[in-house]
Motif scaffolding. Structure first.
Motif, short mmCIF file in Angstrom:
data_model
loop_
_atom_site.label_atom_id
_atom_site.label_comp_id
_atom_site.label_asym_id
_atom_site.label_seq_id
_atom_site.Cartn_x
_atom_site.Cartn_y
_atom_site.Cartn_z
N ILE A 83 0.83 -1.20 0.00
CA ILE A 83 0.00 0.00 0.00
C ILE A 83 0.87 1.25 0.00
O ILE A 83 0.64 2.19 -0.77
CB ILE A 83 -0.94 0.00 1.23
N ILE A 84 1.86 1.29 0.86
CA ILE A 84 2.74 2.46 0.94
C ILE A 84 3.44 2.68 -0.40
O ILE A 84 3.54 3.82 -0.87
CB ILE A 84 3.74 2.30 2.10
N GLU A 85 3.89 1.60 -1.05
CA GLU A 85 4.52 1.73 -2.37
C GLU A 85 3.58 2.38 -3.38
O GLU A 85 4.00 3.22 -4.17
CB GLU A 85 4.94 0.35 -2.90
N LYS A 86 2.33 1.99 -3.37
CA LYS A 86 1.36 2.55 -4.32
C LYS A 86 1.15 4.03 -4.07
O LYS A 86 1.15 4.83 -5.00
CB LYS A 86 0.02 1.80 -4.24
N PHE A 87 0.96 4.42 -2.81
CA PHE A 87 0.74 5.84 -2.51
C PHE A 87 1.98 6.67 -2.80
O PHE A 87 1.87 7.83 -3.20
CB PHE A 87 0.28 6.02 -1.06
N ASP A 88 3.15 6.09 -2.63
CA ASP A 88 4.39 6.81 -2.90
C ASP A 88 4.59 7.11 -4.38
O ASP A 88 5.41 7.95 -4.75
CB ASP A 88 5.60 6.04 -2.36
N GLN A 89 3.83 6.44 -5.26
CA GLN A 89 3.92 6.72 -6.69
C GLN A 89 3.28 8.05 -7.06
O GLN A 89 3.46 8.55 -8.17
CB GLN A 89 3.27 5.59 -7.49
N TYR A 90 2.50 8.61 -6.15
CA TYR A 90 1.81 9.87 -6.38
C TYR A 90 2.30 10.91 -5.37
O TYR A 90 2.06 10.76 -4.18
CB TYR A 90 0.30 9.68 -6.24
N PRO A 91 3.00 11.95 -5.84
CA PRO A 91 3.55 12.94 -4.90
C PRO A 91 2.49 13.55 -3.98
O PRO A 91 2.78 13.85 -2.83
CB PRO A 91 4.15 14.00 -5.83
N ASP A 92 1.25 13.71 -4.47
CA ASP A 92 0.21 14.29 -3.63
C ASP A 92 -0.54 13.23 -2.81
O ASP A 92 -1.43 13.56 -2.03
CB ASP A 92 -0.79 15.09 -4.46
N LYS A 93 -0.19 11.95 -3.01
CA LYS A 93 -0.78 10.81 -2.29
C LYS A 93 -2.27 10.63 -2.57
O LYS A 93 -2.96 9.92 -1.87
CB LYS A 93 -0.58 10.92 -0.77
N LEU A 94 -2.78 11.26 -3.61
CA LEU A 94 -4.20 11.18 -3.91
C LEU A 94 -4.47 10.05 -4.90
O LEU A 94 -4.21 10.16 -6.10
CB LEU A 94 -4.69 12.52 -4.49
N CYS A 95 -4.95 8.93 -4.37
CA CYS A 95 -5.34 7.79 -5.19
C CYS A 95 -6.23 6.87 -4.34
O CYS A 95 -6.38 7.07 -3.14
CB CYS A 95 -4.13 7.02 -5.71
#
Length: 167
Positions: A83-95
């Protein structure tokens, strides 16, 4: 509920997890349940899942939120890292991160909507909740899928294995 929370804690692999669990205000049975981890029970009026999620969101102090029912159990020992890896792909963490399969096995039920999902605190801050207040009850999965799909931020991750205890 106990099995769901226990699996989340057991498979957290060092992630700091706080649990906010909405409980029907007329049900005292939760007081007898001993669960692992840092848990806060939030008494709610029985007004449906959309209102329950929004009520609970007022207590959120973490960065990532897992919206699920008490019958869904994590089966991935590395779920938190995924999960953390996925959110880290978006600088604004919006996903919105989810797995379209419940019961990770051959012939598993494929969900067309994200009924069990992970969101960021950014989402909660933007909406002042999980869902718009005007959303009808039980329309949350469709709304979440549509909104994040339109902005190309609906993220599937098959490594997050889920099991529906009622299936």
């Amino acid at each position: 509920l106990k099995e769901c929370v226990t699996r989340l804690v057991d498979y957290a692999n060092g992630c700091d997890i706080n649990f906010l669990i909405g409980i029907d205000i007329n049900d005292d049975s939760y007081k007898e349940v001993k669960l692992p981890g840092k848990i806060k029970f939030i008494p709610l009026q029985p007004t449906g899942i959309v209102n329950a999620c929004n009520s609970i969101s007022k207590y959120i102090d973490g960065d990532i939120i897992f919206c699920t029912g008490d019958d869904i159990m994590i089966q991935s020992p590395s779920w938190c890292k995924c999960i953390i890896e996925k959110f880290d792909q978006y600088p604004d963490k919006l996903c919105c991160v989810y797995n379209e399969f419940i019961n990770a096995r051959p012939g598993a039920k494929r969900m067309s909507l994200c009924q069990t999902f992970f969101l960021s605190r950014v989402h909660v801050n933007l909406l002042n909740g999980i869902f718009p207040d005007t959303l009808l009850n039980y329309g949350g999965d469709n709304w979440m899928h549509t909104v994040y799909g339109k902005i190309n931020r609906l993220v599937k991750d098959q490594r997050i294995l889920l099991h529906d205890a009622d299936a």
